[in-house]
Design an enzyme around this catalytic site. Structure first.
Site, PDB file in Angstrom:
ATOM      1  N   HIS A 147      -4.533   1.089   7.433  1.00  0.00           N
ATOM      2  CA  HIS A 147      -3.222   1.746   7.504  1.00  0.00           C
ATOM      3  C   HIS A 147      -3.152   2.914   6.505  1.00  0.00           C
ATOM      4  CE1 HIS A 147       1.340   1.545   7.922  1.00  0.00           C
ATOM      5  NE2 HIS A 147       1.199   2.259   6.826  1.00  0.00           N
ATOM      6  N   GLU A 148      -3.606   2.653   5.266  1.00  0.00           N
ATOM      7  CA  GLU A 148      -3.506   3.685   4.222  1.00  0.00           C
ATOM      8  C   GLU A 148      -4.481   4.833   4.468  1.00  0.00           C
ATOM      9  OE1 GLU A 148      -0.920   3.599   2.528  1.00  0.00           O
ATOM     10  OE2 GLU A 148      -0.462   1.515   3.008  1.00  0.00           O
TER      11      GLU A 148
ATOM     12  N   CYS B 198       5.807   0.209   7.491  1.00  0.00           N
ATOM     13  CA  CYS B 198       5.412   1.351   6.662  1.00  0.00           C
ATOM     14  C   CYS B 198       6.620   1.776   5.850  1.00  0.00           C
ATOM     15  CB  CYS B 198       4.954   2.492   7.571  1.00  0.00           C
ATOM     16  SG  CYS B 198       4.465   3.971   6.668  1.00  0.00           S
ATOM     17  N   LEU B 199       6.429   2.017   4.555  1.00  0.00           N
ATOM     18  CA  LEU B 199       7.556   2.414   3.693  1.00  0.00           C
ATOM     19  C   LEU B 199       8.168   3.736   4.147  1.00  0.00           C
ATOM     20  CD1 LEU B 199       6.192   1.432   0.152  1.00  0.00           C
ATOM     21  CD2 LEU B 199       7.850   0.185   1.558  1.00  0.00           C
TER      22      LEU B 199
ATOM     23  N   GLN C 109       2.802  10.040   1.262  1.00  0.00           N
ATOM     24  CA  GLN C 109       4.116   9.386   1.335  1.00  0.00           C
ATOM     25  C   GLN C 109       5.022   9.756   0.177  1.00  0.00           C
ATOM     26  OE1 GLN C 109       2.339   5.264   2.178  1.00  0.00           O
ATOM     27  NE2 GLN C 109       4.269   5.250   3.301  1.00  0.00           N
TER      28      GLN C 109
ATOM     29  N   HIS D  75      -3.058   7.182   6.872  1.00  0.00           N
ATOM     30  CA  HIS D  75      -2.087   8.096   6.241  1.00  0.00           C
ATOM     31  C   HIS D  75      -2.785   9.343   5.707  1.00  0.00           C
ATOM     32  CE1 HIS D  75       1.936   6.418   6.103  1.00  0.00           C
ATOM     33  NE2 HIS D  75       1.505   5.230   5.698  1.00  0.00           N
TER      34      HIS D  75
ATOM     35  N   GLY E 256       0.840  -1.186   0.000  1.00  0.00           N
ATOM     36  CA  GLY E 256       0.000   0.000   0.000  1.00  0.00           C
ATOM     37  C   GLY E 256       0.876   1.238   0.000  1.00  0.00           C
TER      38      GLY E 256
END
Ligand code: NI
Length: 170
Positions: free
Chosen positions: A135-136, A93-94, A51, A139, A46
Site C-alpha cells: 500500500h505504501e 487509507c489516512l 500524504q 503511494h 503506514g
C-alpha cells in the site's frame, strides 16, 4: 510535530515521487520522526511522504501501532524484489478517511530499500506487513488503493467523496 494529511483530490497523492538523494541529514530524520508521530496520532500503520505533501520516495510503517519499537520501518526509495501468494482483506487509507474496501495483495513480499543513512537493506513481510508495504509503496508511485477496486466501486466512492467536498466535509 503533527503534520497535515493530504486527502484524496490533492494532486500530490497521484503524482509519482522523486527518489531521495540526500541522506544522513537532520532534516530527513526529522521528516521521518514527524511522519511516525502523524501516523500514530491518526491511528495508522503506514504513512507515505506524499500524504503529508512531500513528493519523495519515503514511507514509514509500524504494523504494531506503536506497541513494539522493533516493528518501526523506514523505507526510502523502496523496491519490491519478490512477491508470493495472495491475500484479500480490508484496507483503508489516512488520505481517504471513512472508506474501507477489500483489496487483493500479495501475501508475502520482500523489499529492498535504503535507510535514513542511505544504507541498503532488505526486509520481508507477510500478511498485514506485506499489505502495508504494498500500500505504501503504491503511494510513492502516485497510486491509491482505489485503483485496485472495480471501476464500479471506485466510481461509487468518488461520487461519495465529491458530495462530501461539495458539503465542505472533506
Ligand atoms: Ni494510504
Amino acid at each position: 510535530m503533527l503534520l497535515t494529511i493530504r486527502k484524496y483530490g490533492d494532486p500530490v497523492l497521484e503524482t509519482p515521487c522523486e527518489q531521495v538523494a540526500d541522506f544522513g541529514s537532520a532534516e530527513l530524520r526529522q521528516l521521518a520522526a514527524n511522519m511516525f508521530e502523524t501516523m500514530y496520532g491518526n491511528k495508522g500503520v503506514g504513512l507515505a511522504a506524499p500524504q503529508i505533501g512531500v513528493s519523495k520516495q519515503l514511507t514509514v510503517i509500524d504494523v504494531s501501532a506503536g506497541e513494539d519499537s522493533s516493528a518501526k520501518l523506514v523505507l526510502i526509495n523502496p523496491e519490491i524484489v519478490s512477491r508470493e501468494g495472495q491475500q484479500l482483506g480490508e484496507e483503508g487509507c489516512l488520505s481517504i478517511p471513512g472508506f474501507r474496501e477489500d483489496v487483493r495483495r500479495a501475501m508475502k513480499v520482500r523489499v529492498r530499500a535504503l535507510d535514513l543513512d542511505g544504507k541498503e537493506f532488505e526486509v520481508e513481510g507477510d500478511e498485514l506487513l506485506a499489505r502495508a508495504i504494498q500500500h505504501e509503496i503504491d503511494h510513492l508511485h502516485g497510486i491509491l488503493f482505489l485503483k485496485h477496486l472495480s471501476p464500479l466501486k471506485r466510481d461509487l466512492i468518488r461520487r461519495k467523496i465529491a458530495k462530501l467536498v461539495k458539503a465542505g466535509e472533506w
